[in-house]
Design an enzyme around this catalytic site. Structure first.
Site, PDB file in Angstrom:
ATOM      1  N   GLY A 154       0.988  -1.317  -0.230  1.00  0.00           N
ATOM      2  CA  GLY A 154       0.182   0.383  -0.061  1.00  0.00           C
ATOM      3  C   GLY A 154       0.798   1.467  -0.115  1.00  0.00           C
ATOM      4  O   GLY A 154       1.339   1.536   0.655  1.00  0.00           O
ATOM      5  N   ALA A 155       0.064   2.191  -0.714  1.00  0.00           N
ATOM      6  CA  ALA A 155       1.013   3.424  -0.303  1.00  0.00           C
ATOM      7  C   ALA A 155       0.123   4.813  -0.077  1.00  0.00           C
ATOM      8  O   ALA A 155      -1.053   4.863  -0.157  1.00  0.00           O
ATOM      9  CB  ALA A 155       1.399   3.695  -1.978  1.00  0.00           C
ATOM     10  N   ALA A 156       0.858   5.274   0.968  1.00  0.00           N
ATOM     11  CA  ALA A 156      -0.209   6.519   1.246  1.00  0.00           C
ATOM     12  C   ALA A 156       0.320   7.443   1.131  1.00  0.00           C
ATOM     13  O   ALA A 156       1.350   7.822   0.630  1.00  0.00           O
ATOM     14  CB  ALA A 156      -0.155   5.903   3.139  1.00  0.00           C
ATOM     15  N   SER A 157       0.143   8.719   2.001  1.00  0.00           N
ATOM     16  CA  SER A 157       0.384  10.012   1.433  1.00  0.00           C
ATOM     17  C   SER A 157       1.728  10.848   1.945  1.00  0.00           C
ATOM     18  O   SER A 157       2.368  11.274   1.694  1.00  0.00           O
ATOM     19  CB  SER A 157      -0.848  10.860   2.956  1.00  0.00           C
ATOM     20  OG  SER A 157      -0.289  10.339   4.417  1.00  0.00           O
ATOM     21  N   LEU A 158       2.536   9.420   3.469  1.00  0.00           N
ATOM     22  CA  LEU A 158       3.637   9.976   3.975  1.00  0.00           C
ATOM     23  C   LEU A 158       4.529   8.853   3.313  1.00  0.00           C
ATOM     24  O   LEU A 158       6.389   9.217   3.971  1.00  0.00           O
ATOM     25  CB  LEU A 158       3.793  10.110   4.864  1.00  0.00           C
ATOM     26  CG  LEU A 158       2.740  11.343   5.477  1.00  0.00           C
ATOM     27  CD1 LEU A 158       2.777  11.295   7.255  1.00  0.00           C
ATOM     28  CD2 LEU A 158       3.190  12.929   5.102  1.00  0.00           C
ATOM     29  N   ALA A 159       4.195   7.709   3.425  1.00  0.00           N
ATOM     30  CA  ALA A 159       5.368   6.306   2.903  1.00  0.00           C
ATOM     31  C   ALA A 159       4.484   5.280   1.983  1.00  0.00           C
ATOM     32  O   ALA A 159       2.736   5.880   1.819  1.00  0.00           O
ATOM     33  CB  ALA A 159       6.180   6.010   4.024  1.00  0.00           C
ATOM     34  N   GLN A 160       4.982   4.318   2.155  1.00  0.00           N
ATOM     35  CA  GLN A 160       4.528   3.586   1.410  1.00  0.00           C
ATOM     36  C   GLN A 160       5.448   2.223   2.344  1.00  0.00           C
ATOM     37  O   GLN A 160       6.398   2.063   2.306  1.00  0.00           O
ATOM     38  CB  GLN A 160       5.145   3.129   0.010  1.00  0.00           C
ATOM     39  CG  GLN A 160       6.132   3.447  -0.096  1.00  0.00           C
ATOM     40  CD  GLN A 160       5.962   3.470  -2.048  1.00  0.00           C
ATOM     41  OE1 GLN A 160       6.016   4.515  -2.443  1.00  0.00           O
ATOM     42  NE2 GLN A 160       6.894   2.567  -2.900  1.00  0.00           N
ATOM     43  N   VAL A 161       4.009   1.031   1.917  1.00  0.00           N
ATOM     44  CA  VAL A 161       4.883   0.048   2.963  1.00  0.00           C
ATOM     45  C   VAL A 161       5.064  -1.793   1.822  1.00  0.00           C
ATOM     46  O   VAL A 161       4.711  -1.696   0.720  1.00  0.00           O
ATOM     47  CB  VAL A 161       3.633  -0.646   3.478  1.00  0.00           C
ATOM     48  CG1 VAL A 161       3.819  -1.530   4.501  1.00  0.00           C
ATOM     49  CG2 VAL A 161       3.302   0.472   4.712  1.00  0.00           C
ATOM     50  N   ASP A 254      -8.044   8.435  12.480  1.00  0.00           N
ATOM     51  CA  ASP A 254      -7.490   7.900  10.883  1.00  0.00           C
ATOM     52  C   ASP A 254      -7.960   6.393  10.532  1.00  0.00           C
ATOM     53  O   ASP A 254      -7.397   6.123  10.220  1.00  0.00           O
ATOM     54  CB  ASP A 254      -6.165   7.893  10.579  1.00  0.00           C
ATOM     55  CG  ASP A 254      -5.456   8.748   8.724  1.00  0.00           C
ATOM     56  OD1 ASP A 254      -6.950   9.245   8.604  1.00  0.00           O
ATOM     57  OD2 ASP A 254      -4.929   8.613   8.412  1.00  0.00           O
TER      58      ASP A 254
END
Length: 465
Positions: A154-161, A254
């Site tokens: 997953g990729a989010a606003s500040l980082a990705q996993v 969140d």
């Protein structure tokens, strides 16, 4: 009518305009690209507004052509917002994620388009990820991991996993900050149970954790495939957040679907809810939390004078009816009738969506009045209501009953802390037990009332008479 549609679109775009002005006022540094980000937001707002103002000039309201065109304009606007979020990243993606979860409020074209931001936000390249790891950990990927999946989970606003495997065989989740995210942070990370942190493989920009399996909380197909009861998930999610907010006052703020997983525990096969991303929490001030408890108790009891009293104490002023509607995502009619007994209907949903467009100036004024910690609670409420809508459990009264149960426990705990004798403590505990018992009986009554058995008996008696 076009003006009303414009207001609906501005419900989303105004947020980005505000963010743009904020960045513009805080920093006029071209190197930080604030002006460019503001320019994008302003251009997107202008394009969406112009589209809504001009698209319907030559179309008669209420015709098939009108409704088809309306859907196309909604979709175009939603795609513009999505592209703006992806271009500006950071806070803009956070706002886009929030809007994508408001199924009960925004048109389907907006929510379905923006939902991709929950787990498929813009990604950093593998070269960029390798560079961050090389800079922060001082080693190449092959030296740290047996395997490292290039495609992020997953990729989010500040980082990705990314999913990876350590040399000792353990599977881990490696969260890597996007290279362009500013390094400064004003708050410490609060470590909680699940997941375990691998500190030797973590830095300010990299977080390597235990890998948590599961499906997103809005993935009904996943739940069906794994034998997970949708109603149980919805009820337990409500219980969990009610206890956090009312009893402990320490709230994960969140809960969008990308941050809430569901799964069957491998050991006991019980259903579990897993919260991810603990970067945004709110600690509620005691007086605020107690007034918030009292407000919800008044809402659940249809105590309108109490609703007014505690809404005013929380800063809503004369806008207390609107505040109650925003907080519960119910109409004022339903609030007067009793939100714990009156199920959500389609007509009420239509009324809520319409009023959201009609009362935008009042909503904006209300949000400026209430304490800042209330804004995060409203965000949390919106996201939870959106999840309930997706799971099709929003018509249930169980969430409000669970809130009431937690409010009773929180108020009793507060009174016991102020009690000056054992006798008074015992009185408070007995009163708490009695109120919880009454609530259980009421819950049982609602279950029996809505059961098929009662409906069958009613039909049978009507037939015999």
């Amino acid at each position: 009518m076009a003006g009303r549609l414009l207001k609906v679109s501005c419900l989303a775009t105004a947020v980005f305009t505000s963010s743009g002005f904020y960045l513009y006022n805080r920093r006029l540094d071209l190197n930080d690209l604030s002006v460019i980000r503001f320019g994008r937001a302003a251009a997107t707002t202008a394009a969406i507004s112009y589209d809504y103002l001009t698209a319907f000039k030559h179309v008669e309201y209420g015709t098939e052509e009108y409704w088809a065109l309306k859907s196309k304009v909604h979709l175009r606007s939603a795609e513009r917002l999505r592209d703006l979020c992806c271009a500006n990243r950071g806070t803009f993606i956070k706002v886009g994620q929030h809007l994508g979860a408001l199924d009960y409020l925004l048109p389907e074209e907006y929510t379905s388009t923006l939902k991709v931001l929950h787990s498929r936000a813009p990604q950093s390249s593998m070269e960029e990820i390798q560079q961050v790891i090389r800079e922060d950990l001082g080693k190449e990927l092959s030296e740290l991991f047996v395997s490292f999946e290039e495609k992020p989970q997953g990729a989010a606003s500040l980082a990705q996993v990314h999913k990876a495997v350590l040399h000792d065989g353990r599977t881990v989740a490696v969260k890597v900050q996007h290279p362009k995210v500013q390094r400064q942070s004003s708050k410490d990370i609060v470590v909680m149970e699940v997941p375990m942190i691998h500190w030797h493989l973590s830095t300010k920009r990299i977080l390597t954790m235990e890998f948590a399996e599961g499906g997103q909380v809005n993935d009904r197909d996943y739940m069906k495939e794994h034998g997970i009861n949708v109603n149980e998930i919805s009820e337990n999610l409500g219980k969990m957040y009610s206890e956090m907010i009312f009893v402990h006052g320490f709230v994960h703020c969140d809960p969008h679907p990308g941050n809430v997983l569901v799964r069957k525990c491998p050991q006991n096969r019980k259903t579990e809810i897993v919260l991810l991303d603990h970067g945004l929490y709110q600690v509620l001030q005691p007086d605020f939390r107690l007034d918030y408890c009292r407000l919800w108790q008044a809402l659940i009891k249809s105590d309108i004078s109490g609703v007014e009293r505690y809404s005013r104490r929380l800063g809503a002023g004369d806008l207390y009816p609107l505040f109650a509607c925003v907080l519960t995502a119910r109409s004022w009619t339903a609030i007067n009738a009793g939100i714990s007994s009156a199920p959500v209907t389609h007509s009420e949903d239509v009324e809520i969506r319409t009023n959201a467009a009609l009362y935008l100036p009042q909503i904006s004024e209300l949000l400026n009045r209430v304490p800042r910690q209330m804004l995060l609670l409203l965000k949390t409420n919106d996201l939870l209501r959106g999840i309930e809508t997706t799971l099709q459990t929003r018509a249930s009264s169980s969430s409000f009953i669970n809130m009431s149960r937690c409010c009773i426990q929180a108020m009793a705990r507060h009174k016991r802390s102020k009690a000056q004798s054992m006798r008074r403590c015992l009185q408070i505990t007995l009163a708490e037990s009695l109120n919880l018992w009454k609530l259980t009986m009421y819950e049982l009554f609602l279950w029996v009332k809505g059961s098929s058995l009662v409906q069958w008996l009613t039909a049978l008696l009507a037939f015999l008479h």
